[in-house]
Design an enzyme around this catalytic site. Sequence first.
Site, PDB file in Angstrom:
ATOM      1  N   LYS B  79       0.853  -1.189   0.000  1.00  0.00           N
ATOM      2  CA  LYS B  79       0.000   0.000   0.000  1.00  0.00           C
ATOM      3  C   LYS B  79       0.889   1.239   0.000  1.00  0.00           C
ATOM      4  CE  LYS B  79      -3.891   1.968   2.610  1.00  0.00           C
ATOM      5  NZ  LYS B  79      -4.743   1.817   3.822  1.00  0.00           N
ATOM      6  N   SER B 154      -9.706   1.656   2.873  1.00  0.00           N
ATOM      7  CA  SER B 154      -8.833   2.410   2.006  1.00  0.00           C
ATOM      8  C   SER B 154      -7.768   1.574   1.293  1.00  0.00           C
ATOM      9  CB  SER B 154      -8.148   3.511   2.819  1.00  0.00           C
ATOM     10  OG  SER B 154      -7.260   2.947   3.762  1.00  0.00           O
ATOM     11  N   SER B 178      -9.872  -0.612   7.094  1.00  0.00           N
ATOM     12  CA  SER B 178      -9.262  -0.419   5.777  1.00  0.00           C
ATOM     13  C   SER B 178      -8.504  -1.607   5.201  1.00  0.00           C
ATOM     14  CB  SER B 178      -8.319   0.787   5.815  1.00  0.00           C
ATOM     15  OG  SER B 178      -9.060   1.967   5.695  1.00  0.00           O
TER      16      SER B 178
END
Lengths: 97, 459
Positions: B79, B154, B178
């Site tokens: 990420k 996210s 997330s």
Amino acid sequence: MISEGEIEKLGELAKVELTREEIKNYKKDIQEILDYFETLKKVDTEGVEPLVHPLELVNSFREDEAAEIIPEESKFLVKESPDKKGDYVKVGRVLSF
Amino acid sequence: MIDLSRLTISQAKEFLRQRCVSAKELVEMYFEEIKNRNNELNAYLEVFKDAFEEAEKIDLRIKNGKELKFLEGIPFALKDNILIKGKRVSAGSKILDGYIASYDAFATRKLKEAGAIFLGRTNMDEFAMGSSTENSAFGPVKNPFDLKRVAGGSSGGSACAVAANMALAALGSDTGGSIRQPSAFCGVVGLKPTYGSISRSGLIAMASSLDQIGPIAKTAEDAEMIFKAIKGKDPKDATGVDRPERPLKEKIIIGVVKEFSSGGEGIDERILKQIESASRFLDSRNFEIKEVSLPSIAYSLACYYIIAPAEISANLARYDGVRYGKQRSGEFGFGKEAKRRIILGSYVLSAGYYDAYYGKASKIRRLIKTDFEKVFNEVDILMTPTAPGPAFKIGEKIENPLAMYLSDLYTIPVNLAGLPAMSLPFGKIDDLPVGVSLIAPWFGENLLFKMGKILENAG
């Protein structure tokens, strides 16, 4: 009720510029969110200690020793700062006369 | 021929060891998938071509008869809020335009030490604020099961990359769901570890009392391997904890949460049927199922949307034109949701409102944590839905922040209390994957893995 004036003031304090349109929209959004928060008023929290951290940590001390400074790493960080002059980080004027 | 859709980490390790495939060939296979699918899915923001060189080094080691390290040659996606030294990092924001990380995050370093290969950095909601990746400055990630739908957020890019076979595994971060929610939307396994169990050093901070790095993978076993490789404390994160894992009990009692058993606004009731079906399956395997009550849990969402924006407004102060970022507003400034949360956070912390909002929320946070403590005296593990429905349509919730926030209804209490939880794919609704979550007591990840392995193939 939160006012457009309050949103504008918060924007100034938090150093984010907001357009008229944004102020109008955030006022509406944030009012809805604050209305949602009203539910918390029902909860009896008399005598409850606040919890600001999930694991209630104790101090995590390190030995008080000077750490080694790696010149390449410092140079790297200066290079990645928003503005620089030589080996220095350049900042905007803080005081005005 | 290797079927990437079924490949697990332990199988890949075995193939590499037996030289059925080289590390370079494995990277090539993933790059081929990325080339074919990333344009439409938008999971990766950048692909690292030097992955080939890393793979060649590993192949040389294998050729020389060296024993493979724990994750050697395993292709990962990271990420884009987890630092990799010398690589760009954006946190899904334009404010960090062109910024290059000067050091490795703790988790990055641990993966490097274990021999993992990084394929690229993945798309995310700006500064991890969002539940759909629609808040990314670089466009939303699409759901691999339906391109009109979100991948969740996210960590949507990481979940999508694993689900679409564009990486064997990934790292994400979880502040209110997330990792777990996008994993559920994309049909993969996502683990949010106990707060503090993985150093947050080198994770771009969103809300520091809630943030935690964790793995997104194909199976519970893969998630377990990654967790073991990256966990640990370091001096750069004073909130880290190094505690032994809890001993596993012989007889495990599973709790289902009474407050989560009924429908409500924004809840697809078919999700509740999945929990009933998972309960029936576990019952048939002789696990005791018990209904438990967490009376304060209903206040979690309101509590979170005070505490998280408060911490966000403080954390994002470092983008001040001196330390990071050139401008806070305008073309290269914060996006819409980031600004909304900065304003909201500043409001709840401001003089005159502090006690009514932040103070009150912190006390209710204590009540929520106490509820969990009590309930774990009655049961060993909890089972809940991961999200209130399957992946929603792109654009469906973006104009209504409160509706978007409600999609984290089931995941948020875990972050407030600092607990470990794992989402596992469990069946489908309208051909879209849905997830079931397990929540263990603090440092009970081993129980999550044990139960996850039983549950993951049952849906």
